[in-house]
Design a protein around this motif. Structure first.
Motif, PDB file in Angstrom:
ATOM      1  N   SER A 244      11.672  56.333 -12.687  1.00  0.00           N
ATOM      2  CA  SER A 244      12.632  57.043 -13.539  1.00  0.00           C
ATOM      3  C   SER A 244      11.979  57.530 -14.827  1.00  0.00           C
ATOM      4  O   SER A 244      12.310  58.613 -15.326  1.00  0.00           O
ATOM      5  CB  SER A 244      13.832  56.142 -13.844  1.00  0.00           C
ATOM      6  OG  SER A 244      13.442  54.968 -14.534  1.00  0.00           O
ATOM      7  N   SER A 245      11.022  56.768 -15.349  1.00  0.00           N
ATOM      8  CA  SER A 245      10.354  57.180 -16.586  1.00  0.00           C
ATOM      9  C   SER A 245       9.548  58.465 -16.396  1.00  0.00           C
ATOM     10  O   SER A 245       9.332  59.207 -17.363  1.00  0.00           O
ATOM     11  CB  SER A 245       9.439  56.064 -17.102  1.00  0.00           C
ATOM     12  OG  SER A 245       8.328  55.865 -16.239  1.00  0.00           O
TER      13      SER A 245
ATOM     14  N   LEU B 269      18.119  49.559 -18.946  1.00  0.00           N
ATOM     15  CA  LEU B 269      17.104  50.511 -18.497  1.00  0.00           C
ATOM     16  C   LEU B 269      17.501  51.929 -18.884  1.00  0.00           C
ATOM     17  O   LEU B 269      16.659  52.701 -19.373  1.00  0.00           O
ATOM     18  CB  LEU B 269      16.905  50.409 -16.986  1.00  0.00           C
ATOM     19  CG  LEU B 269      15.955  51.450 -16.369  1.00  0.00           C
ATOM     20  CD1 LEU B 269      14.594  51.438 -17.056  1.00  0.00           C
ATOM     21  CD2 LEU B 269      15.797  51.210 -14.864  1.00  0.00           C
TER      22      LEU B 269
ATOM     23  N   TYR C  65      17.183  48.224 -10.813  1.00  0.00           N
ATOM     24  CA  TYR C  65      16.694  48.489 -12.167  1.00  0.00           C
ATOM     25  C   TYR C  65      15.405  47.716 -12.455  1.00  0.00           C
ATOM     26  O   TYR C  65      15.071  47.452 -13.599  1.00  0.00           O
ATOM     27  CB  TYR C  65      17.759  48.108 -13.198  1.00  0.00           C
ATOM     28  CG  TYR C  65      18.584  46.895 -12.804  1.00  0.00           C
ATOM     29  CD1 TYR C  65      18.007  45.637 -12.653  1.00  0.00           C
ATOM     30  CD2 TYR C  65      19.934  47.024 -12.524  1.00  0.00           C
ATOM     31  CE1 TYR C  65      18.749  44.540 -12.261  1.00  0.00           C
ATOM     32  CE2 TYR C  65      20.694  45.933 -12.128  1.00  0.00           C
ATOM     33  CZ  TYR C  65      20.100  44.698 -12.000  1.00  0.00           C
ATOM     34  OH  TYR C  65      20.838  43.614 -11.592  1.00  0.00           O
TER      35      TYR C  65
ATOM     36  N   ARG D 117      16.662  52.519 -22.471  1.00  0.00           N
ATOM     37  CA  ARG D 117      15.216  52.668 -22.722  1.00  0.00           C
ATOM     38  C   ARG D 117      14.742  54.061 -22.311  1.00  0.00           C
ATOM     39  O   ARG D 117      13.840  54.624 -22.947  1.00  0.00           O
ATOM     40  CB  ARG D 117      14.426  51.599 -21.961  1.00  0.00           C
ATOM     41  CG  ARG D 117      14.641  50.195 -22.480  1.00  0.00           C
ATOM     42  CD  ARG D 117      13.548  49.234 -22.037  1.00  0.00           C
ATOM     43  NE  ARG D 117      13.442  49.099 -20.599  1.00  0.00           N
ATOM     44  CZ  ARG D 117      14.189  48.276 -19.866  1.00  0.00           C
ATOM     45  NH1 ARG D 117      15.146  47.537 -20.441  1.00  0.00           N
ATOM     46  NH2 ARG D 117      14.007  48.177 -18.559  1.00  0.00           N
ATOM     47  N   LEU D 118      15.325  54.606 -21.270  1.00  0.00           N
ATOM     48  CA  LEU D 118      14.919  55.931 -20.810  1.00  0.00           C
ATOM     49  C   LEU D 118      15.451  57.022 -21.734  1.00  0.00           C
ATOM     50  O   LEU D 118      14.802  58.049 -21.930  1.00  0.00           O
ATOM     51  CB  LEU D 118      15.429  56.172 -19.385  1.00  0.00           C
ATOM     52  CG  LEU D 118      14.805  55.292 -18.306  1.00  0.00           C
ATOM     53  CD1 LEU D 118      15.592  55.411 -17.009  1.00  0.00           C
ATOM     54  CD2 LEU D 118      13.347  55.652 -18.071  1.00  0.00           C
TER      55      LEU D 118
ATOM     56  N   GLU E  90      12.092  51.508 -12.949  1.00  0.00           N
ATOM     57  CA  GLU E  90      11.699  51.899 -14.300  1.00  0.00           C
ATOM     58  C   GLU E  90      10.492  52.838 -14.286  1.00  0.00           C
ATOM     59  O   GLU E  90      10.460  53.827 -15.021  1.00  0.00           O
ATOM     60  CB  GLU E  90      11.397  50.666 -15.144  1.00  0.00           C
ATOM     61  CG  GLU E  90      11.035  50.992 -16.579  1.00  0.00           C
ATOM     62  CD  GLU E  90      11.162  49.811 -17.516  1.00  0.00           C
ATOM     63  OE1 GLU E  90      11.092  50.033 -18.735  1.00  0.00           O
ATOM     64  OE2 GLU E  90      11.349  48.668 -17.039  1.00  0.00           O
ATOM     65  N   SER E  91       9.506  52.541 -13.445  1.00  0.00           N
ATOM     66  CA  SER E  91       8.311  53.388 -13.406  1.00  0.00           C
ATOM     67  C   SER E  91       8.632  54.796 -12.931  1.00  0.00           C
ATOM     68  O   SER E  91       8.217  55.791 -13.544  1.00  0.00           O
ATOM     69  CB  SER E  91       7.260  52.757 -12.483  1.00  0.00           C
ATOM     70  OG  SER E  91       6.767  51.561 -13.034  1.00  0.00           O
TER      71      SER E  91
ATOM     72  N   SER F 184      11.033  47.000 -11.690  1.00  0.00           N
ATOM     73  CA  SER F 184       9.820  47.696 -12.132  1.00  0.00           C
ATOM     74  C   SER F 184       9.618  49.040 -11.443  1.00  0.00           C
ATOM     75  O   SER F 184       9.183  50.009 -12.077  1.00  0.00           O
ATOM     76  CB  SER F 184       8.598  46.802 -11.911  1.00  0.00           C
ATOM     77  OG  SER F 184       8.466  46.444 -10.544  1.00  0.00           O
TER      78      SER F 184
END
Length: 219
Positions: free
Chosen positions: A16-17, A38, A8, A41-42, A13-14, A10
């Motif tokens: 998956s976003s 995470l 989970y 946030r998504l 996150e990058s 950086s």
């Protein structure tokens, strides 16, 4: 496509976003609170849970842990047999950040991806997304000097590679198939160059891009 992340940080996150709303996503890792954070946030239906649940959920399982934690994560996710017929997408590099050393000795002279394939021979291992810092994957699209970023990938299963190529296209990058999984050795070594530059103070958007003269830059 159902895409699970083991990790989970950086990179998770990058990437998956960029896939929110395009694919079904699942976040897992050692700390369930961080995985849930995470996923929250998504939003848009992103799930979170245990590594075992992530493997059950996903068609594509993305190994987004530090390289030294990869095999611990595989064990925590159910072990070798848990990944049978799954696409295991390795985005990592066995590189010492401080000096850029490529740690092939850790895996008996082969790439990390090949070592993963040896650990889980029934999985479909593909290497991709390993040659850029996380911020690059947040670019919409990742463009350098008027050209789309080329993402090289490799693996031994043709169908698995086609699915990974579609994920590459979904972040706005251009996929280029390098060949069999053995070429992960080249991708990891190339990434070591970038990592060395980054830890020398270069801008996080420093990349090695494949310039294809037959393909015109974006106007």
């Amino acid at each position: 496509m159902r895409v699970s992340f083991i990790g989970y940080g950086s990179m998770a996150e990058s990437l998956s976003s960029r896939w929110v709303g395009k694919h079904e996503l699942f976040i897992a890792g050692r700390d369930p609170n961080k995985a849930q954070s995470l996923a929250s946030r998504l939003a848009q239906g992103t799930k979170a849970g245990s590594p075992q649940e992530a493997v059950e959920f996903g068609e594509v399982i993305i190994l987004a842990t530090p390289h030294e934690a990869v095999f611990e994560a595989l064990e925590a996710s159910g072990g070798s047999n848990a990944f049978a017929n799954k696409i295991l997408l390795d985005i990592n590099n066995p590189v010492e950040p401080s000096n850029g050393d490529y740690l092939t000795k850790s895996y008996h002279g082969v790439s990390l991806s090949e070592a993963i394939a040896a650990y889980s021979p029934k999985a479909k291992v593909v290497k991709a997304f390993n040659m850029c810092q996380a911020k690059v994957w947040q670019m919409q699209p990742p463009t350098f000097d008027g050209r789309l970023l080329v993402t090289l990938y490799c693996g031994d299963d043709a169908q698995a590679k086609r699915q990974v190529a579609s994920l590459i296209e979904d972040v706005g990058s251009e996929p280029v198939d390098l060949g069999e999984l053995k070429y992960a050795r080249l991708l990891e070594a190339a990434a070591a160059i970038v990592i060395k530059l980054l830890f020398s103070g270069r801008n996080p958007y420093t990349v090695l891009n494949l310039i294809q003269p037959e393909i015109k830059p974006i106007s």
